[in-house]
Design a protein around this motif. Structure first.
Motif, PDB file in Angstrom:
ATOM      1  N   ALA A   1      79.516  74.364   4.404  1.00 34.35           N
ATOM      2  CA  ALA A   1      80.662  73.491   4.665  1.00 34.35           C
ATOM      3  C   ALA A   1      80.215  72.053   4.479  1.00 34.35           C
ATOM      4  N   VAL A   2      81.198  71.187   4.225  1.00 35.38           N
ATOM      5  CA  VAL A   2      80.898  69.784   3.992  1.00 35.38           C
ATOM      6  C   VAL A   2      81.974  68.938   4.632  1.00 35.38           C
ATOM      7  N   GLU A   3      81.641  67.711   5.027  1.00 35.33           N
ATOM      8  CA  GLU A   3      82.630  66.777   5.558  1.00 35.33           C
ATOM      9  C   GLU A   3      82.306  65.381   5.057  1.00 35.33           C
ATOM     10  N   GLY A   4      83.282  64.495   5.159  1.00 38.48           N
ATOM     11  CA  GLY A   4      83.090  63.137   4.662  1.00 38.48           C
ATOM     12  C   GLY A   4      83.443  63.032   3.189  1.00 38.48           C
ATOM     13  N   VAL A   5      83.976  61.883   2.799  1.00 42.04           N
ATOM     14  CA  VAL A   5      84.460  61.690   1.438  1.00 42.04           C
ATOM     15  C   VAL A   5      83.382  61.900   0.377  1.00 42.04           C
ATOM     16  N   PRO A   6      82.163  61.361   0.513  1.00 44.24           N
ATOM     17  CA  PRO A   6      81.164  61.578  -0.545  1.00 44.24           C
ATOM     18  C   PRO A   6      80.860  63.052  -0.789  1.00 44.24           C
ATOM     19  N   GLY A   7      80.668  63.816   0.303  1.00 43.31           N
ATOM     20  CA  GLY A   7      80.368  65.235   0.143  1.00 43.31           C
ATOM     21  C   GLY A   7      81.530  66.012  -0.432  1.00 43.31           C
ATOM     22  N   LEU A   8      82.747  65.657  -0.041  1.00 43.52           N
ATOM     23  CA  LEU A   8      83.923  66.352  -0.560  1.00 43.52           C
ATOM     24  C   LEU A   8      84.139  66.055  -2.034  1.00 43.52           C
ATOM     25  N   ILE A   9      83.889  64.825  -2.440  1.00 44.43           N
ATOM     26  CA  ILE A   9      84.016  64.478  -3.854  1.00 44.43           C
ATOM     27  C   ILE A   9      83.031  65.287  -4.691  1.00 44.43           C
ATOM     28  N   GLU A  10      81.803  65.385  -4.224  1.00 49.12           N
ATOM     29  CA  GLU A  10      80.798  66.158  -4.959  1.00 49.12           C
ATOM     30  C   GLU A  10      81.215  67.626  -5.077  1.00 49.12           C
ATOM     31  N   ALA A  11      81.718  68.194  -3.965  1.00 54.98           N
ATOM     32  CA  ALA A  11      82.151  69.593  -3.988  1.00 54.98           C
ATOM     33  C   ALA A  11      83.333  69.792  -4.922  1.00 54.98           C
ATOM     34  N   ALA A  12      84.277  68.844  -4.940  1.00 60.37           N
ATOM     35  CA  ALA A  12      85.437  68.949  -5.819  1.00 60.37           C
ATOM     36  C   ALA A  12      85.027  68.884  -7.285  1.00 60.37           C
TER      37      ALA A  12
ATOM     38  N   GLY B   1      90.329  60.636 -12.367  1.00 55.86           N
ATOM     39  CA  GLY B   1      90.589  60.692 -13.792  1.00 55.86           C
ATOM     40  C   GLY B   1      91.725  61.653 -14.072  1.00 55.86           C
ATOM     41  N   GLU B   2      91.975  61.919 -15.347  1.00 54.20           N
ATOM     42  CA  GLU B   2      93.038  62.860 -15.699  1.00 54.20           C
ATOM     43  C   GLU B   2      92.702  64.267 -15.236  1.00 54.20           C
ATOM     44  N   ASP B   3      91.449  64.652 -15.315  1.00 56.58           N
ATOM     45  CA  ASP B   3      91.005  65.949 -14.833  1.00 56.58           C
ATOM     46  C   ASP B   3      90.948  65.908 -13.307  1.00 56.58           C
ATOM     47  N   PRO B   4      91.613  66.843 -12.602  1.00 58.55           N
ATOM     48  CA  PRO B   4      91.582  66.830 -11.136  1.00 58.55           C
ATOM     49  C   PRO B   4      90.194  66.898 -10.533  1.00 58.55           C
ATOM     50  N   ALA B   5      89.226  67.404 -11.290  1.00 64.27           N
ATOM     51  CA  ALA B   5      87.864  67.482 -10.770  1.00 64.27           C
ATOM     52  C   ALA B   5      87.114  66.164 -10.905  1.00 64.27           C
ATOM     53  N   GLN B   6      87.695  65.227 -11.612  1.00 60.60           N
ATOM     54  CA  GLN B   6      87.029  63.943 -11.804  1.00 60.60           C
ATOM     55  C   GLN B   6      87.432  62.984 -10.693  1.00 60.60           C
ATOM     56  N   LEU B   7      86.600  62.904  -9.673  1.00 58.52           N
ATOM     57  CA  LEU B   7      86.793  62.004  -8.537  1.00 58.52           C
ATOM     58  C   LEU B   7      85.526  61.188  -8.345  1.00 58.52           C
ATOM     59  N   ALA B   8      85.681  60.006  -7.772  1.00 57.00           N
ATOM     60  CA  ALA B   8      84.522  59.160  -7.500  1.00 57.00           C
ATOM     61  C   ALA B   8      84.881  58.157  -6.411  1.00 57.00           C
ATOM     62  N   GLU B   9      83.850  57.662  -5.753  1.00 59.42           N
ATOM     63  CA  GLU B   9      84.074  56.604  -4.760  1.00 59.42           C
ATOM     64  C   GLU B   9      84.301  55.261  -5.439  1.00 59.42           C
ATOM     65  N   ARG B  10      83.692  55.092  -6.625  1.00 57.94           N
ATOM     66  CA  ARG B  10      83.824  53.833  -7.355  1.00 57.94           C
ATOM     67  C   ARG B  10      84.236  54.101  -8.802  1.00 57.94           C
TER      68      ARG B  10
ATOM     69  N   ALA C   1      94.070  63.045  -3.524  1.00 58.48           N
ATOM     70  CA  ALA C   1      93.167  63.403  -4.611  1.00 58.48           C
ATOM     71  C   ALA C   1      92.463  64.722  -4.330  1.00 58.48           C
ATOM     72  N   LEU C   2      92.040  64.927  -3.090  1.00 59.23           N
ATOM     73  CA  LEU C   2      91.344  66.169  -2.740  1.00 59.23           C
ATOM     74  C   LEU C   2      92.303  67.352  -2.681  1.00 59.23           C
ATOM     75  N   VAL C   3      93.533  67.123  -2.239  1.00 59.77           N
ATOM     76  CA  VAL C   3      94.523  68.205  -2.263  1.00 59.77           C
ATOM     77  C   VAL C   3      94.781  68.628  -3.704  1.00 59.77           C
ATOM     78  N   ARG C   4      94.899  67.660  -4.622  1.00 60.41           N
ATOM     79  CA  ARG C   4      95.087  68.007  -6.034  1.00 60.41           C
ATOM     80  C   ARG C   4      93.930  68.874  -6.534  1.00 60.41           C
ATOM     81  N   ALA C   5      92.698  68.486  -6.203  1.00 54.19           N
ATOM     82  CA  ALA C   5      91.540  69.269  -6.642  1.00 54.19           C
ATOM     83  C   ALA C   5      91.567  70.674  -6.052  1.00 54.19           C
ATOM     84  N   ALA C   6      92.045  70.796  -4.810  1.00 47.42           N
ATOM     85  CA  ALA C   6      92.122  72.112  -4.169  1.00 47.42           C
ATOM     86  C   ALA C   6      93.209  72.970  -4.809  1.00 47.42           C
ATOM     87  N   VAL C   7      94.375  72.375  -5.067  1.00 50.57           N
ATOM     88  CA  VAL C   7      95.508  73.134  -5.597  1.00 50.57           C
ATOM     89  C   VAL C   7      95.171  73.740  -6.953  1.00 50.57           C
TER      90      VAL C   7
END
Length: 372
Positions: free
Chosen positions: A270-281, A305-314, A334-340
């Protein structure tokens, strides 16, 4: 909550209008009030920079609800002058929940339209059962089953061998009919997809049916003692459904707590926090997303980005990943989109906030992972 119905919102990039409309009041002047609501929603979208075609599409969708008898409300999502999705709500939304943003603002749906288990109520007696489907917005008959044995039904006082023999026949009749009811109930559940089975009647009859259900349905069934022929009040059904939702989410929180413990190789499931969730997504490892809608990290800005898996803090991180386009977005959306798009369910922790006794997960967002 399964959110596959949101997939149409993620088929095209671009800014989105999201409007949550309260339909819970049904007063004499409601037609006028809802027309004014439509104008107010369109005005708020214009103030946030929405294009005129989209403002008009949302206005017309909301105005068309002026004669609606929906008990709670509706969420409307639109882009490029077209309403793409409308979702009935199971709770009245707060006033003024209107956004124009990079992504559709879907997180409020977790509480306003989420975890509304369809319940299949079985009103049981010794001869058979009536079935009824219930939810926050639904109440309809779902069939009837009559046990194949109708005699004998009532016990005699066991004073000699013949009366004890008669009593045994009564017991056999009850058990036989309970099996018939359980089979019919299982078939009705398979046909309707009901999430919860509520067995209503005398304790003995309910218990007999419960025990005869297929193993995979027994955990979905609850018993409630009522006299023969009585019907559950809407308040009673709602309390049972709410308890079911709370228990289910608490079970997920317990799973999450356990999964946070690292294994021998110091890896957690399991992971928590935005950085860890972005990496998992990014790695498509989100198995289940947990969100506290008002958590401190939910409105945090991330880049997508256009791809739902493309997330970043910066933004620069996306450029380094080869993404040509980048837009700011809320972390929760953004994370809900990656999950859906990866078929991962999403749960709101709001129903169990008072029960957890701690901030789980930290920042208000966490996830169970598909692999460590």
């Amino acid at each position: 909550m399964e959110l596959a119905f949101l997939n149409p919102l993620y088929e095209h990039p671009g800014s989105w209008a999201s409007a949550y409309v309260d339909l819970s009041q049904h007063e004499e002047d409601m037609h006028t009030r809802r027309r004014l609501t439509a104008e107010a929603v369109a005005r708020r979208l214009r103030e946030q920079g929405a294009d005129e075609a989209t403002c008009r599409a949302v206005h017309d969708a909301v105005a068309s609800l002026e004669r609606s008898t929906e008990p709670y409300g509706r969420a409307v999502f639109a882009r490029d002058g077209e309403v793409v999705l409308q979702v009935p709500l199971t709770q009245a939304p707060p006033q003024g929940l209107v956004r124009w943003d990079t992504l559709p603002h879907v997180t409020p749906l977790l509480d306003l339209a989420g975890e509304d288990p369809v319940s299949l109520v079985a009103y049981i007696d010794r001869t058979g059962a009536d079935f009824e489907l219930r939810s926050a917005v639904l109440r309809e008959e779902a069939g009837h089953v009559t046990g194949s044995r109708q005699w004998p039904m009532h016990r005699a006082k066991a004073t000699d061998w013949s009366e004890r023999h008669y009593q045994l026949k009564v017991e056999n009749t009850w058990e036989h009919n309970a099996r018939d009811i359980a089979e019919a109930l299982a078939a009705c559940q398979a046909e309707t997809g009901a999430d919860l089975l509520i067995l209503c009647g005398e304790q003995r009859e309910c218990r007999s049916v419960h025990e005869q259900l297929p193993a995979h349905l027994r955990d979905r069934a609850v018993e409630t003692a009522h006299g023969v022929g009585s019907r559950l009040l809407p308040r009673e059904v709602e309390e049972i459904r709410a308890r079911h939702v709370r228990e289910r989410i608490l079970a997920e929180v317990d799973r999450y707590r356990s999964a946070r413990t690292p294994d021998e190789e110091r890896r957690a499931a399991a992971v928590e926090g935005v950085p860890g969730l972005i990496e998992a997504a990014r790695e498509h490892r989100l198995a289940e997303l947990l969100i506290l809608p008002d958590g401190p990290d939910t409105g945090r800005e991330v880049w997508i980005g256009e791809d739902p898996a493309q997330l970043a803090e910066r933004r620069t991180e996306l450029r380094d990943l080869g993404e040509q386009h980048a837009w700011p977005a809320r972390a929760d959306d953004a994370l809900v989109r990656a999950a859906v798009v990866t078929d991962a369910p999403v749960f709101s922790l709001a129903p169990v906030l008072a029960d957890t006794g701690e901030e789980v997960p930290a920042g208000g967002m966490g996830a169970l992972l598909r692999w460590r």
